[in-house]
Design an enzyme around this catalytic site. Structure first.
Site, PDB file in Angstrom:
ATOM      1  N   ASP A  74       0.846  -1.188   0.000  1.00  0.00           N
ATOM      2  CA  ASP A  74       0.000   0.000   0.000  1.00  0.00           C
ATOM      3  C   ASP A  74       0.885   1.243   0.000  1.00  0.00           C
ATOM      4  O   ASP A  74       1.672   1.455   0.940  1.00  0.00           O
ATOM      5  CB  ASP A  74      -0.909  -0.018   1.239  1.00  0.00           C
ATOM      6  CG  ASP A  74      -1.803   1.202   1.321  1.00  0.00           C
ATOM      7  OD1 ASP A  74      -2.626   1.390   0.410  1.00  0.00           O
ATOM      8  OD2 ASP A  74      -1.656   1.997   2.265  1.00  0.00           O
ATOM      9  N   ASP A 405      -9.092   0.004   1.600  1.00  0.00           N
ATOM     10  CA  ASP A 405      -9.059   0.488   0.213  1.00  0.00           C
ATOM     11  C   ASP A 405     -10.336   0.100  -0.524  1.00  0.00           C
ATOM     12  O   ASP A 405     -10.930   0.904  -1.242  1.00  0.00           O
ATOM     13  CB  ASP A 405      -7.843  -0.089  -0.527  1.00  0.00           C
ATOM     14  CG  ASP A 405      -6.551   0.626  -0.150  1.00  0.00           C
ATOM     15  OD1 ASP A 405      -6.610   1.479   0.746  1.00  0.00           O
ATOM     16  OD2 ASP A 405      -5.503   0.327  -0.741  1.00  0.00           O
TER      17      ASP A 405
END
Length: 545
Positions: A74, A405
């Site tokens: 990420d 996300d």
């Protein structure tokens, strides 16, 4: 009043000049040299993240000063944990963070794009083009690219009965994450969680109603969505029932203990009679408190504070199950889910302040007998909990980031249901459009437009490279096909499914995310191009990361 940075002096003609204090300890870069330094730092950060882009992107392992290990791909998390000194590198970290705050997805892509723009800007500087002309050209090109995204975007009608488009979009987000082995299950959990708390009229999603918790042990496939609240506590006494139905909850922030005198005086117990009287008083108060809770019809007491063994035994005797030491955020979530009121004093507890839940059960795990409480079938089902299982703490933490996300992407679709196709398809389409637009300019901005188009191609190039394909060959082929066929859904076949059509592969990204990436990257690069002077102590960052 701020101290003056140096001494004011005058030359023989009376003209003033400043002698900078500690000049020998300062490092100063100006003009093109300063710009090149900024660009080198930005490109270094982008190159670190470049290999993490896409479904086959690699993870990064970071070790903190305390020895804590984080494994993730990420972008926002990687940059947040990187120890950077260079000022421009810090701006890149903030760029990724702002993408994460606003959109929640595309944190790696935005940094890769910004790095590519800086690389192109450096080449234009070498040609002798002024940085302001480059910055203005990039801004015009970004404006054109955003307009082009609007023209190629597809919208799907938002239908609660047909969740497939939402699930496919969430699956695209999760494709590059560690949870992709239970790809569809995680996407469905994210979609169902957002829809459970979404306000469709206002097109808004309150993330505070979605709690994500994890427990080490079990497999990722054991992850589940609870339409209610999961609390990392158990019943206060092991002999209390493990399953309760049609529960009325008293949610208390007052402790089960006798009131203490609010003075500085102390109570001296000097004889056995005094001690017995004190015990009797305590027992009477405990009984009174339990009776007050029972009298309202409550069948479960949720208490923010603890209570001692005597009160615990009394609660068992009176057949009133209880949970102690429940934290503030959990208390609030339980109150929202069950429709109850948080009560600060026993005297204020009334039947109308009780919460309602269809089922409260205690679940245990493996051989460790860790126990948690699940409150389900609540009166207000808008509070949900995503309960993640995993082999170790690192997997659970990465799964939490992945789910976050996916939740953000589904939230964006609730707000604006327009989509573009992933796999670099949108970037290639924008690059072709921006490159064609460049020919309409007779000024120096034409060079900036072409450079912007080149930079947009960096994303599909990185995707192809990370997937083990020949980057230049693959991107050139897709570009040619897009130009000839006019199909803006053609992208990089990262998963080697045999087709470059992202519409068929269901590789979907939100329009909001793609627009935000282009806008934020361009804004940052424009700001960097306008910094031509930097001065800092020699032991700090302007000479490297």
């Amino acid at each position: 009043m701020a101290s003056f940075p140096g001494t004011l002096a005058f030359d023989e003609f009376g003209r003033p000049f400043i002698i900078i204090r500690d000049q020998q300890n300062q490092q100063r870069l100006t003009g093109v040299e300063a710009l090149k330094s900024h660009m080198a730092a930005g490109k270094t950060i982008a190159n670190v993240l470049r290999t993490s882009l896409g479904p086959k992107g690699l993870d990064k392992m970071m070790v903190s000063a305390d020895g804590d290990v984080t494994v993730t791909n990420d972008g926002a998390t990687i940059l947040k944990q990187m120890d950077v000194d260079h000022e421009i590198a810090k701006l890149m970290v903030q760029l990724s963070q702002s993408q994460d705050d606003e959109i929640g997805d595309g944190t790696t892509g935005v940094v890769v794009l910004a790095g590519a723009l800086l690389e192109q800007a450096e080449q234009l500087l070498d040609k002798g083009i002024h940085p302001i002309r480059i910055a203005d050209g990039f801004e015009l090109a970004a404006h054109h690219a955003v307009k082009h995204l609007d023209s190629i975007a597809d919208s799907f009608p938002f239908d609660v009965n047909n969740l497939e488009p939402l699930i496919q979009t969430a699956m695209t987000t999760l494709g590059s994450k560690i949870v992709n082995k239970c790809h569809r299950q995680m996407a469905e959990i994210a979609v169902n969680a957002v829809l459970a708390v979404a306000d469709m009229e206002k097109k808004d999603v309150n993330f505070e109603l979605i709690k994500v918790i994890g427990k080490v042990g079990g497999r990722l496939e054991d992850t589940m969505l609870v339409k209610g609240v999961v609390v990392d506590k158990d019943f206060s006494h092991p002999q209390m029932p493990k399953v309760l139905k049609d529960v009325k909850l008293a949610i208390l922030t007052c402790p089960f203990e006798p009131p203490k005198p609010k003075t500085k005086h102390k109570l001296d117990v000097t004889s056995v009679e005094d001690y017995k009287a004190l015990r009797a008083y305590e027992a009477e108060k405990f009984t009174e408190m339990v009776q007050q809770v029972k009298g309202t019809g409550a069948t479960l007491a949720i208490c923010q504070w603890g209570f001692d063994d005597e009160a615990n035994h009394l609660l068992l005797q009176k057949e009133l199950p209880a949970v102690r030491w429940v934290g503030g955020p959990e208390i609030e979530l339980i109150a929202i889910a069950t429709g109850g009121r948080i009560v600060p004093r026993f005297e204020e507890l009334t039947p109308d302040k009780l919460g309602h839940a269809g089922l409260v059960r205690e679940i245990s795990f493996g051989t460790t007998k860790d126990r948690m409480l699940v409150i389900e079938e609540c009166k207000n089902s808008r509070a949900v909990t995503i309960f993640i299982r995993g082999g170790n703490k690192m997997i659970i933490e990465e799964a939490k980031r992945s789910i976050h996300d996916a939740l953000c992407v589904v939230r964006n679709l609730v707000v604006d249901n327009r989509i573009v196709y992933g796999g670099g398809a949108a970037e290639i389409s924008c690059a072709l459009s921006v490159s064609a637009e460049a020919d309409k300019f007779s000024s120096l901005e034409q060079y900036a437009f072409r450079a912007f188009a080149e930079a947009l191609e960096s994303v599909p190039l990185a995707l192809a490279e990370n997937s083990g394909l020949s980057p230049i060959h693959t991107v050139t082929e897709v570009k040619a096909r897009q130009a000839v066929e006019g199909n803006s859904a053609l992208g990089i076949d990262c998963m080697l499914n045999g087709t470059a059509d992202m519409r068929q592969q269901h590789v979907i990204e939100t329009l909001r995310s793609k627009k935000q990436q282009i806008v934020l990257a361009t804004q940052l690069v424009k700001m960097i191009l306008k910094i031509d002077d930097i001065r800092c102590p020699n032991d700090q960052g302007s000479h490297g990361l």
